[in-house]
Motif scaffolding. Sequence first.
Motif, PDB file in Angstrom:
ATOM      1  N   ALA A 211       0.832  -1.205   0.000  1.00 33.47           N
ATOM      2  CA  ALA A 211       0.000   0.000   0.000  1.00 33.47           C
ATOM      3  C   ALA A 211       0.869   1.258   0.000  1.00 33.47           C
ATOM      4  O   ALA A 211       0.552   2.241  -0.680  1.00 33.47           O
ATOM      5  N   TYR A 212       1.975   1.217   0.735  1.00 29.60           N
ATOM      6  CA  TYR A 212       2.856   2.391   0.817  1.00 29.60           C
ATOM      7  C   TYR A 212       3.400   2.743  -0.561  1.00 29.60           C
ATOM      8  O   TYR A 212       3.380   3.911  -0.988  1.00 29.60           O
ATOM      9  N   VAL A 213       3.853   1.706  -1.267  1.00 30.30           N
ATOM     10  CA  VAL A 213       4.424   1.946  -2.594  1.00 30.30           C
ATOM     11  C   VAL A 213       3.359   2.455  -3.553  1.00 30.30           C
ATOM     12  O   VAL A 213       3.561   3.429  -4.285  1.00 30.30           O
ATOM     13  N   THR A 214       2.190   1.813  -3.552  1.00 25.64           N
ATOM     14  CA  THR A 214       1.154   2.215  -4.517  1.00 25.64           C
ATOM     15  C   THR A 214       0.568   3.589  -4.199  1.00 25.64           C
ATOM     16  O   THR A 214       0.107   4.289  -5.097  1.00 25.64           O
ATOM     17  N   LEU A 215       0.609   3.966  -2.937  1.00 29.22           N
ATOM     18  CA  LEU A 215       0.074   5.289  -2.584  1.00 29.22           C
ATOM     19  C   LEU A 215       1.110   6.399  -2.752  1.00 29.22           C
ATOM     20  O   LEU A 215       0.814   7.460  -3.311  1.00 29.22           O
ATOM     21  N   PHE A 216       2.329   6.137  -2.244  1.00 25.18           N
ATOM     22  CA  PHE A 216       3.280   7.243  -2.076  1.00 25.18           C
ATOM     23  C   PHE A 216       4.493   7.206  -3.004  1.00 25.18           C
ATOM     24  O   PHE A 216       5.261   8.165  -3.040  1.00 25.18           O
TER      25      PHE A 216
ATOM     26  N   ALA B  84       3.405   9.637  -7.947  1.00 25.05           N
ATOM     27  CA  ALA B  84       2.651   8.883  -6.938  1.00 25.05           C
ATOM     28  C   ALA B  84       1.195   9.339  -6.906  1.00 25.05           C
ATOM     29  O   ALA B  84       0.881  10.489  -7.223  1.00 25.05           O
ATOM     30  N   VAL B  85       0.322   8.417  -6.500  1.00 25.82           N
ATOM     31  CA  VAL B  85      -1.104   8.759  -6.369  1.00 25.82           C
ATOM     32  C   VAL B  85      -1.276   9.892  -5.360  1.00 25.82           C
ATOM     33  O   VAL B  85      -2.026  10.837  -5.578  1.00 25.82           O
ATOM     34  N   CYS B  86      -0.564   9.775  -4.254  1.00 22.17           N
ATOM     35  CA  CYS B  86      -0.616  10.795  -3.199  1.00 22.17           C
ATOM     36  C   CYS B  86       0.827  11.149  -2.863  1.00 22.17           C
ATOM     37  O   CYS B  86       1.404  10.538  -1.954  1.00 22.17           O
ATOM     38  N   SER B  87       1.368  12.091  -3.558  1.00 23.67           N
ATOM     39  CA  SER B  87       2.769  12.411  -3.308  1.00 23.67           C
ATOM     40  C   SER B  87       2.959  12.927  -1.879  1.00 23.67           C
ATOM     41  O   SER B  87       2.247  13.835  -1.444  1.00 23.67           O
ATOM     42  N   PRO B  88       3.913  12.361  -1.133  1.00 20.72           N
ATOM     43  CA  PRO B  88       4.112  12.797   0.255  1.00 20.72           C
ATOM     44  C   PRO B  88       5.058  13.988   0.374  1.00 20.72           C
ATOM     45  O   PRO B  88       5.557  14.257   1.467  1.00 20.72           O
ATOM     46  N   TYR B  89       5.348  14.659  -0.734  1.00 24.75           N
ATOM     47  CA  TYR B  89       6.284  15.789  -0.707  1.00 24.75           C
ATOM     48  C   TYR B  89       5.539  17.118  -0.833  1.00 24.75           C
ATOM     49  O   TYR B  89       4.690  17.284  -1.716  1.00 24.75           O
ATOM     50  N   GLU B  90       5.897  18.050   0.034  1.00 24.53           N
ATOM     51  CA  GLU B  90       5.262  19.372  -0.013  1.00 24.53           C
ATOM     52  C   GLU B  90       5.435  20.020  -1.377  1.00 24.53           C
ATOM     53  O   GLU B  90       4.491  20.593  -1.929  1.00 24.53           O
ATOM     54  N   SER B  91       6.642  19.897  -1.932  1.00 27.47           N
ATOM     55  CA  SER B  91       6.912  20.583  -3.202  1.00 27.47           C
ATOM     56  C   SER B  91       6.061  20.044  -4.336  1.00 27.47           C
ATOM     57  O   SER B  91       5.768  20.755  -5.297  1.00 27.47           O
TER      58      SER B  91
END
Lengths: 470, 219
Positions: free
Chosen positions: B71-76, B83-90
């Motif tokens: 799930a972590y890989v497919t989401l982030f 990524a589906v939900c990029s975890p980076y502010e930029s």
Amino acid sequence: MTTILFCTEEGALPDIEIGDAALIGVEDLCEAPRQIVSLVSDDEKELVLAVHGDRLQLGALQAAARRLGFDPLSLGLLDLGSVAEGDDLLRAVAATRARLSRFPGSRPEQVKLLSPDRSTRRGLFSIGIPTYVAAPAIEHEICVAGDGCRVCVSRCPAGALSWDGGVITNDKTSCVACGICVTSCPTGAVVNPIVTPDAIEAEISAAIGYGADLIGIRYRCREALVGSERGWHQVEVPCTGMLTVGWLLAPLVLGAKEVDAVPCDAGGCPLGNDDRLEAAIGDAATVWHVLGFEHDASASIDHQAAPMDGHRLFGHGSTVGAIQLLSTEAPEAMANLEAADVGTVTIDSDVCTACEMCANVCPTDALRSRLEDECVIIDFDPRSCVACGQCVSACPEIESNAITMTRSFDLVDWASGRREIRRESTPSCEVCGQPIAPASMLSRIESILGEDDKATLALIGRRCVNCRGR
Amino acid sequence: MSLEDLSRLRQGVYRLAGAGFSPPDDELIAGVGGATPVLDALGLFDYAFAPAIAEAVDALTASDTDSLAVAYVTLFEAGVGGAVCSPYESAHLGDSRTGEVAQIQAELKRTYLRYGLRVDEGSAGMIDHVATEMNVMATLCELGAERESSGRNLDRLALNQLEFLSDHLLRWVPQFTAKIQTANRHRFYTALAEAVHSFLEHERQLVPLIVDALAGANS
């Protein structure tokens, strides 16, 4: 299963029986609410607490509820100070449970943290258990702020709501959760989970349905200290300034003999909403009178009838719905009102340029525009108008009073339904045949440009915007 | 509750969020899985965000490392065009074509230095990752708790928290968590997104109150 906890002296319960609920008397419930964690089982679905509002440690109660798996905003709080005994108490319990049954759940945006009590001595800084109240949040899927609507912003007495790029945001720090935005939103997009139209209707219906010599429904500001009065059921609202004419009339439609509202005392509403309530009561009385009722004539109302399509007894369109249901004996009644959310729009064809801004911004589609037979046509349905005034604010010709809105209703006008209030021809482009612009708008442009630029004027009048460069 | 305890509680929730948004492993499940009693002892259930936090911890303890890793890989991490939900502010606030990404990262680096935090060479690529930003706030809360316990002035720290919250976390994390909830790929990440959303919504109200209270205490 429902558990009803009573704050009692030495655990003594009132002499009542409720078949499908467990009644528990709890000593010092108000001062020490954390004890409910050991009194309520994990599988409870509903929790009602009969408490003394002036003594209740709300933050501690909310913490205990959270630990039990309840949304603290879903607790049914019954203020024993405002409820008489016997049938009145049973009615209040039934009505509170009915209101709870419509609790929609809360989102983080709908929870407002109250400023905690604190010591100001340096080094001994501490805060009490936080207390939360429900706050309104915007349902962006329903909100029509993207079309320009800002009714909630203009009505908010605390300046907490703002419009930015077609999105409404609520600054909870400033928000006082008075509920005015809830009842003024033309589309029902502002939601406070503890004061939804559904929940209020359920509570009032249950109180009336309980029977037992109910005299009336009394809306009470949450800050008001009102003693109990036999035969009256009190409905707590965040602020009586949120009450519309529709909300005041709805209990009468549902079968109450009387209705009244008690604002917070102690020198008037700190939000300055006294005038709103006064105007709403005045308008409700006017409506009641012109519809042929005297002080109490509820016997001639069909309490089983439902409002016409698109209207509800509470929520947006409630005033129209209530007037419609009360009007069986006076089908030709009409009245001018002071602040009610019913309106009549008129357009001055001599000034209006038929730009359609009014129809574009109308949040309820009371005003609509269309292109037909080489004309721009604007029509109006008075039954959908909530007198929000957005059409007037948006009109580019506002200084010439091209469009006016009056707070009024005319049942004959309502019966005729949607009608045309403006028609303007639109010349066709000599190149592509598409409409150029309404003739009145071209005239307006001509008046602005003057006689100095006849070539441009001639071109604007003959070709549409796409073909002028050809 | 003292401000020190409150700071410790907030520190704990930020650490939990930082761990939750880091690549999952057995250590994460063991560590975060035991968080609720610790946070409870700090008064977690006095606060509105408690149920959401407890639900996220429950969801994690009911999960296995493999499903979390997928799930972590497919989401982030993976996805066509990112990524589906990029975890980076930029990725949320910057446009890579105009150099805004580098600007955001550079500004963050300066901000961390201003707060007295050093960025490891090996962590340069994580400078605007949600886990890093959560841990930065956790550290600011931790420093606040330490200063409060030693009686030193923590006004500056509170202001730093307010600044970081307003200028960074609240500007992009709400839309990031909304995307995770919409994607709904794994119970834990959906619950974690709800928990972080609920917690930050609370922080939006609480931190200004703390700053005001400290200003009042000094006046």
